[in-house]
Design an enzyme around this catalytic site. Structure first.
Site, PDB file in Angstrom:
ATOM      1  N   HIS A  35       4.307  -1.755  -6.255  1.00 37.06           N
ATOM      2  CA  HIS A  35       5.530  -2.028  -5.497  1.00 37.06           C
ATOM      3  C   HIS A  35       6.741  -1.796  -6.395  1.00 37.06           C
ATOM      4  O   HIS A  35       6.773  -2.292  -7.531  1.00 37.06           O
ATOM      5  CB  HIS A  35       5.524  -3.470  -4.998  1.00 37.06           C
ATOM      6  CG  HIS A  35       6.721  -3.806  -4.168  1.00 37.06           C
ATOM      7  ND1 HIS A  35       6.893  -3.325  -2.884  1.00 37.06           N
ATOM      8  CD2 HIS A  35       7.822  -4.551  -4.456  1.00 37.06           C
ATOM      9  CE1 HIS A  35       8.051  -3.771  -2.416  1.00 37.06           C
ATOM     10  NE2 HIS A  35       8.628  -4.508  -3.347  1.00 37.06           N
ATOM     11  N   ASP A  46       2.945  -7.537   0.139  1.00 35.40           N
ATOM     12  CA  ASP A  46       3.491  -7.631  -1.220  1.00 35.40           C
ATOM     13  C   ASP A  46       3.407  -9.047  -1.769  1.00 35.40           C
ATOM     14  O   ASP A  46       4.332  -9.537  -2.424  1.00 35.40           O
ATOM     15  CB  ASP A  46       4.954  -7.142  -1.242  1.00 35.40           C
ATOM     16  CG  ASP A  46       5.081  -5.687  -0.808  1.00 35.40           C
ATOM     17  OD1 ASP A  46       4.150  -4.906  -1.042  1.00 35.40           O
ATOM     18  OD2 ASP A  46       6.128  -5.343  -0.229  1.00 35.40           O
ATOM     19  N   ASN A 106      -2.207  -2.605  -5.322  1.00 37.30           N
ATOM     20  CA  ASN A 106      -1.025  -1.960  -4.762  1.00 37.30           C
ATOM     21  C   ASN A 106       0.059  -1.901  -5.835  1.00 37.30           C
ATOM     22  O   ASN A 106       0.097  -2.732  -6.749  1.00 37.30           O
ATOM     23  CB  ASN A 106      -0.505  -2.738  -3.553  1.00 37.30           C
ATOM     24  CG  ASN A 106       0.684  -2.052  -2.907  1.00 37.30           C
ATOM     25  OD1 ASN A 106       0.670  -0.848  -2.655  1.00 37.30           O
ATOM     26  ND2 ASN A 106       1.736  -2.812  -2.623  1.00 37.30           N
ATOM     27  N   SER A 166       5.885  -3.594  -9.922  1.00 38.69           N
ATOM     28  CA  SER A 166       4.783  -4.558 -10.002  1.00 38.69           C
ATOM     29  C   SER A 166       3.500  -3.915  -9.504  1.00 38.69           C
ATOM     30  O   SER A 166       3.504  -3.226  -8.476  1.00 38.69           O
ATOM     31  CB  SER A 166       5.069  -5.795  -9.136  1.00 38.69           C
ATOM     32  OG  SER A 166       6.312  -6.386  -9.453  1.00 38.69           O
TER      33      SER A 166
END
Length: 230
Positions: free
Chosen positions: A110, A146, A108, A137
């Site tokens: 972020h 997250d 992912n 990130s």
């Protein structure tokens, strides 16, 4: 090793476009097998179709619960042959069932320096807090929002005159560089997970400095670990 990617997105898909551009340019050893969305009208779907990438989209509200929707996602991903899942503006938490099925293979991005400012309003939260430095990130996904181990981060200053739009424009520019880089490291099998730390193993493009920095009209930035051709 070449990656076969399934991407999940709910919005415009600018990171998916950046990843595809790196694949097409020969810098990222991967193939985009499928783009999935929980928002059938999301612009990312038309962008994927324009590139000839198969898409699948359903409104998650049509399903009984989160697990039921994630079971459908997982079935489609397995049919595509994907061995890696990329989240790019996917605005839903994944169930433990899904995360377990692709443990260590879900990434992912972020728009903040985790663990600071998790959640969907990271840029706005950084501005409201008065942060002087924020960034981006890329991390592995676990069962919490997250929260997974960080692979690479890019830091940039928050200017006194910044609006959310100006700040996010600089953040997105760095997203489009560090996300493909993280995926290339995954393709090269150079990411070693030790507890919460992600160790980058040496490779033929490894540099002596552990970071990359620059300064352009958009502002200074620093990336760690250092970029290798992205």
């Amino acid at each position: 090793m070449s990656l076969t990617i399934a991407a999940l997105a709910s919005g415009t898909g600018s990171n998916i476009e950046a990843i595809c551009a790196c694949i097409e340019g020969g810098r990222l050893d991967a193939r985009m097998a499928l783009v999935l969305s929980n928002a059938p009208e999301a612009p990312v779907l038309d962008k994927a179709r324009a590139r000839g990438i198969p898409v699948w989209a359903r409104d998650h509200k049509e399903y009984a619960d989160r697990v039921a929707f994630d079971q459908e996602l997982l079935a489609r991903i397995r049919e595509s042959g994907a061995d890696c899942v990329v989240l790019a503006g996917y605005m839903r938490l994944l169930s433990p069932f899904f995360v377990g099925a692709f443990a260590g293979r879900i990434l992912n991005i972020h728009p903040a320096l985790l663990p600071a400012f998790p959640g969907a309003r990271a840029g706005a939260d950084a501005l409201a807090y008065g942060a002087r430095i924020t960034g981006v990130s890329v991390h592995f996904v676990d069962e919490s929002m997250d929260n997974g181990p960080v692979i690479i981060q890019a830091a940039l200053p928050v200017h006194d005159h910044d609006t959310l739009e100006s700040l996010m424009a600089r953040i997105h520019a760095l997203e489009h560089r560090i996300y493909p880089q993280a995926l290339q490291w995954l393709a090269e099998k150079r990411l070693l997970l030790e507890g919460r730390r992600v160790i980058l193993l040496p490779g033929r493009e490894t540099r002596e400095t552990p970071y990359t920095h620059g300064a352009k009209s958009s502002g200074a930035w620093l990336v760690s670990p250092g970029l290798e051709g992205f």
